[in-house]
Each structure stands twice: as C-alpha cells, then as structure tokens.
Design a protein around this motif. Structure first.
Motif, PDB file in Angstrom:
ATOM      1  N   SER A 196       0.819  -1.206   0.000  1.00  0.00           N
ATOM      2  CA  SER A 196       0.000   0.000   0.000  1.00  0.00           C
ATOM      3  C   SER A 196       0.855   1.258   0.000  1.00  0.00           C
ATOM      4  O   SER A 196       0.402   2.327  -0.413  1.00  0.00           O
ATOM      5  CB  SER A 196      -0.947   0.009   1.212  1.00  0.00           C
ATOM      6  OG  SER A 196      -0.206   0.019   2.427  1.00  0.00           O
ATOM      7  N   TYR A 218      -3.447  -5.803  -1.882  1.00  0.00           N
ATOM      8  CA  TYR A 218      -2.558  -4.850  -1.231  1.00  0.00           C
ATOM      9  C   TYR A 218      -2.105  -5.334   0.139  1.00  0.00           C
ATOM     10  O   TYR A 218      -2.865  -5.907   0.915  1.00  0.00           O
ATOM     11  CB  TYR A 218      -3.228  -3.469  -1.104  1.00  0.00           C
ATOM     12  CG  TYR A 218      -4.499  -3.415  -0.268  1.00  0.00           C
ATOM     13  CD1 TYR A 218      -4.491  -2.893   1.017  1.00  0.00           C
ATOM     14  CD2 TYR A 218      -5.713  -3.867  -0.785  1.00  0.00           C
ATOM     15  CE1 TYR A 218      -5.650  -2.818   1.779  1.00  0.00           C
ATOM     16  CE2 TYR A 218      -6.877  -3.798  -0.040  1.00  0.00           C
ATOM     17  CZ  TYR A 218      -6.844  -3.284   1.251  1.00  0.00           C
ATOM     18  OH  TYR A 218      -8.000  -3.217   1.996  1.00  0.00           O
ATOM     19  N   THR A 227     -11.554  -5.604   3.249  1.00  0.00           N
ATOM     20  CA  THR A 227     -11.083  -5.020   1.990  1.00  0.00           C
ATOM     21  C   THR A 227     -11.763  -3.682   1.724  1.00  0.00           C
ATOM     22  O   THR A 227     -11.641  -3.130   0.626  1.00  0.00           O
ATOM     23  CB  THR A 227     -11.378  -5.961   0.802  1.00  0.00           C
ATOM     24  OG1 THR A 227     -12.795  -6.156   0.696  1.00  0.00           O
ATOM     25  CG2 THR A 227     -10.692  -7.311   0.969  1.00  0.00           C
ATOM     26  N   TRP A 231      -9.335   0.455   2.999  1.00  0.00           N
ATOM     27  CA  TRP A 231      -8.916   0.657   1.612  1.00  0.00           C
ATOM     28  C   TRP A 231      -8.269   2.035   1.495  1.00  0.00           C
ATOM     29  O   TRP A 231      -8.895   3.049   1.797  1.00  0.00           O
ATOM     30  CB  TRP A 231     -10.127   0.529   0.698  1.00  0.00           C
ATOM     31  CG  TRP A 231      -9.866   0.813  -0.755  1.00  0.00           C
ATOM     32  CD1 TRP A 231     -10.260   1.912  -1.448  1.00  0.00           C
ATOM     33  CD2 TRP A 231      -9.165  -0.021  -1.687  1.00  0.00           C
ATOM     34  NE1 TRP A 231      -9.850   1.829  -2.757  1.00  0.00           N
ATOM     35  CE2 TRP A 231      -9.169   0.653  -2.932  1.00  0.00           C
ATOM     36  CE3 TRP A 231      -8.533  -1.259  -1.595  1.00  0.00           C
ATOM     37  CZ2 TRP A 231      -8.569   0.116  -4.070  1.00  0.00           C
ATOM     38  CZ3 TRP A 231      -7.938  -1.790  -2.729  1.00  0.00           C
ATOM     39  CH2 TRP A 231      -7.960  -1.103  -3.952  1.00  0.00           C
ATOM     40  N   ARG A 243     -10.763  -6.915  -4.994  1.00  0.00           N
ATOM     41  CA  ARG A 243      -9.795  -6.520  -3.971  1.00  0.00           C
ATOM     42  C   ARG A 243      -9.394  -7.692  -3.075  1.00  0.00           C
ATOM     43  O   ARG A 243     -10.203  -8.567  -2.775  1.00  0.00           O
ATOM     44  CB  ARG A 243     -10.371  -5.432  -3.060  1.00  0.00           C
ATOM     45  CG  ARG A 243     -10.712  -4.128  -3.721  1.00  0.00           C
ATOM     46  CD  ARG A 243     -11.316  -3.205  -2.670  1.00  0.00           C
ATOM     47  NE  ARG A 243     -11.806  -1.948  -3.237  1.00  0.00           N
ATOM     48  CZ  ARG A 243     -12.442  -1.031  -2.549  1.00  0.00           C
ATOM     49  NH1 ARG A 243     -12.687  -1.238  -1.242  1.00  0.00           N
ATOM     50  NH2 ARG A 243     -12.863   0.086  -3.146  1.00  0.00           N
ATOM     51  N   HIS A 245      -6.649  -8.130   0.568  1.00  0.00           N
ATOM     52  CA  HIS A 245      -5.874  -7.376   1.557  1.00  0.00           C
ATOM     53  C   HIS A 245      -5.051  -8.334   2.407  1.00  0.00           C
ATOM     54  O   HIS A 245      -5.595  -9.163   3.137  1.00  0.00           O
ATOM     55  CB  HIS A 245      -6.835  -6.574   2.449  1.00  0.00           C
ATOM     56  CG  HIS A 245      -6.192  -5.934   3.635  1.00  0.00           C
ATOM     57  ND1 HIS A 245      -6.888  -5.700   4.806  1.00  0.00           N
ATOM     58  CD2 HIS A 245      -4.933  -5.463   3.851  1.00  0.00           C
ATOM     59  CE1 HIS A 245      -6.086  -5.122   5.680  1.00  0.00           C
ATOM     60  NE2 HIS A 245      -4.892  -4.969   5.130  1.00  0.00           N
ATOM     61  N   TYR A 247      -3.357  -8.708   5.594  1.00  0.00           N
ATOM     62  CA  TYR A 247      -3.470  -7.912   6.811  1.00  0.00           C
ATOM     63  C   TYR A 247      -2.621  -8.413   7.979  1.00  0.00           C
ATOM     64  O   TYR A 247      -2.478  -7.728   8.997  1.00  0.00           O
ATOM     65  CB  TYR A 247      -4.933  -7.803   7.244  1.00  0.00           C
ATOM     66  CG  TYR A 247      -5.595  -9.101   7.659  1.00  0.00           C
ATOM     67  CD1 TYR A 247      -5.525  -9.560   8.972  1.00  0.00           C
ATOM     68  CD2 TYR A 247      -6.338  -9.851   6.753  1.00  0.00           C
ATOM     69  CE1 TYR A 247      -6.148 -10.730   9.371  1.00  0.00           C
ATOM     70  CE2 TYR A 247      -6.975 -11.022   7.133  1.00  0.00           C
ATOM     71  CZ  TYR A 247      -6.872 -11.462   8.442  1.00  0.00           C
ATOM     72  OH  TYR A 247      -7.486 -12.627   8.815  1.00  0.00           O
ATOM     73  N   ASN A 265      -4.976 -13.101   4.783  1.00  0.00           N
ATOM     74  CA  ASN A 265      -5.551 -12.166   3.820  1.00  0.00           C
ATOM     75  C   ASN A 265      -7.061 -12.150   3.891  1.00  0.00           C
ATOM     76  O   ASN A 265      -7.692 -13.178   4.109  1.00  0.00           O
ATOM     77  CB  ASN A 265      -5.172 -12.573   2.396  1.00  0.00           C
ATOM     78  CG  ASN A 265      -3.680 -12.587   2.183  1.00  0.00           C
ATOM     79  OD1 ASN A 265      -3.108 -11.626   1.693  1.00  0.00           O
ATOM     80  ND2 ASN A 265      -3.040 -13.698   2.554  1.00  0.00           N
TER      81      ASN A 265
END
Length: 275
Positions: A196, A218, A227, A231, A243, A245, A247, A265
């Motif tokens: 990101s 990302y 997500t 964002w 999308r 993510h 995390y 994710n």
C-alpha cells in the motif's frame, strides 16, 4: 511484506470459506476491454486466505481444510520465486480443488531497477515491455500446465521500491502493463500483489489506467480482516469483487497436526478456474 518476502521464503496464504460466486465482468474494468462473450465467467472467492512459499503437501491441505481458510495462494513461477515446489503439480491442483480449496496463482516476475534486493531478474526502462510480455507468456504457460484454465486470474508479485523515483516507477508501470496485456490476450485475468505504501499504490494511483490489472491485492499489515474499511485509495476503485488485503504476516498456525507459518488475507477477488 515481511523481511523474507523478496526471496518468498516462508509465505503462506489461505482463504476462509465465506463462499464462492461466479460473475461475468468483475476484475476486467481497469483493463482495456474485450468482448464479454470471449471471457469465461469469473470465479470469485470471498473470505480469508493464506499463502505459502512452498505449496503444502496434499495431506497438509486436507488437514487445514477446517473452514477457517477457504483458499490458498501458490507460486506458479517466475525467476524470482524463492522456494522449490515439490507438491505443486497438475495432480495436486486437481486434488486440492476437489477437496474444496480455491487456488490463487501468484507469479514472481522481474523486479524494478531501483529495488534494493538481490533478485536474479530485473527489468530496466529499455527491457520493461519485452520482459513484461515474456513473463506474461510464461505465467500463462505455467498456469495452464497446472490445469488453471482460461478465465483464471494470475497475480503478479511486485515487491517494494521507491515510487518517488519517476524513471523507476515509469518502468514498473510499463512492465506491469505489458504483463497484464499479455495475460488478457490469452484470456487470463490480470491481478497484482503489492504494498500500500509503494507498488500497490503505484497501480492504484496511476493516472493512465490502460492495461493495468483489474484486481489489486494490497499489503497493509494492520490486522484488520477487511477489503473496505482500510482501503487506502478512492473507494470507487477496484469494486465488484476485485480486492484482496494482506493484513497479517508470519502467523505460525497448527491445524490437524500440521504447522505452517502463514500470512493472512481478506479476499474478495477472482481465483483460478480449475479444469
């Protein structure tokens, strides 16, 4: 990503089962358009995900099929792929898919000229387009050989670099466009994994969206399984199941007697179509 990301050692992803849906148009919007009838319906997975640098054994995948994760990312190729893949075969893909797992193909392509790493394959401003095309062709060949059919998404892994270096960033976008266009010409959906703060930001904030991937994964390690709420960019971007993510990283987890260190994710994007 964590410090081992450049060599891809120790990466693991799995997706918690929330459901799989099939849609037609999502994930292509940011790319140059193609006739809708030319594309197989997109297979979308929504839930948690894990990725592993080395694809786990079939027995481990069966043991981990508890419902917490519902999909796994696998490194299908690229000269910068960091780990051997003794389990990753067409038979393994078919068997894992048959048990209910969804698979996310990840390709570790050439990396930026300004990146601080020792990766064996890099592009320059003059080679970005040609390497993007050749890497894209290789990614399609690798996915197809594993039984991942046309219509599957393939995610290009781009590690962190200095996006304030304009020449470097321009070369990255040239490479990514060439890679994605090559996928699209073979009827594979373009996806992109990045950070990101750098590589994902470069794609999300590029003024010219032509031939950029339609699905963005990302890395933002805030431990938030979402997500949407975190964002980082325009909320109208990458909507319609496009999308993912990352995390949380380096989470050592044990299921069914098998311990794997995973990155977690949140996923709401296309996966591979297995056949």
């Amino acid at each position: 990503m964590s410090s081992h990301r450049l060599s891809r050692k120790g990466r693991y992803i799995a997706l918690a089962t929330t459901g799989v849906v099939v849609v037609a148009g999502a994930g292509i919007a940011a790319q140059t358009t193609m006739a809708a009838t030319a594309w197989p319906a997109q297979k979308t997975y929504t839930g948690r995900a894990f990725d592993a640098c080395t694809a786990p054994s079939l027995s481990a995948m069966k043991a981990w099929n508890t419902g917490f994760y519902g999909a796994a990312a696998v490194y299908i190729g690229g000269k910068n792929r960091g780990c051997a893949q003794p389990s990753l075969t067409k038979s393994w893909v078919k068997s894992v898919s048959a048990t209910g797992w969804k698979l996310i193909p990840l390709y570790v392509g050439a990396q930026p000229p300004c990146q601080k790493s020792s990766n064996p394959e890099r592009f320059t401003a003059s080679t970005a387009a040609s390497l993007g095309a050749s890497n894209g062709k290789d990614a399609v060949a690798k996915a197809s050989a594993l039984g991942m059919k046309a219509g599957s998404a393939v995610y290009l892994d781009m590690e962190p670099y200095d996006i304030t270096d304009k020449a470097c960033n321009d070369a990255v976008l040239t490479y990514v466009r060439s890679f994605t266009k090559t996928l699209r010409n073979a009827t594979y959906r373009g996806g992109f994994y990045g950070f990101s703060s750098s590589s994902a930001k470069a794609v999300a904030t590029a003024t010219n969206k032509t031939d950029l991937p339609g699905n963005l994964w990302y890395a933002l390690w805030d431990k938030k399984n979402t997500t949407t709420t975190d964002w980082p960019w325009n909320p109208s971007q990458f909507t319609g199941h496009s999308r993912a993510h990352q995390y949380m990283v380096n989470s050592k987890e044990k299921r069914g007697g098998y311990t794997i260190t995973v990155d977690r994710n949140a996923w709401d994007a296309p996966v591979a179509i297995i056949g």
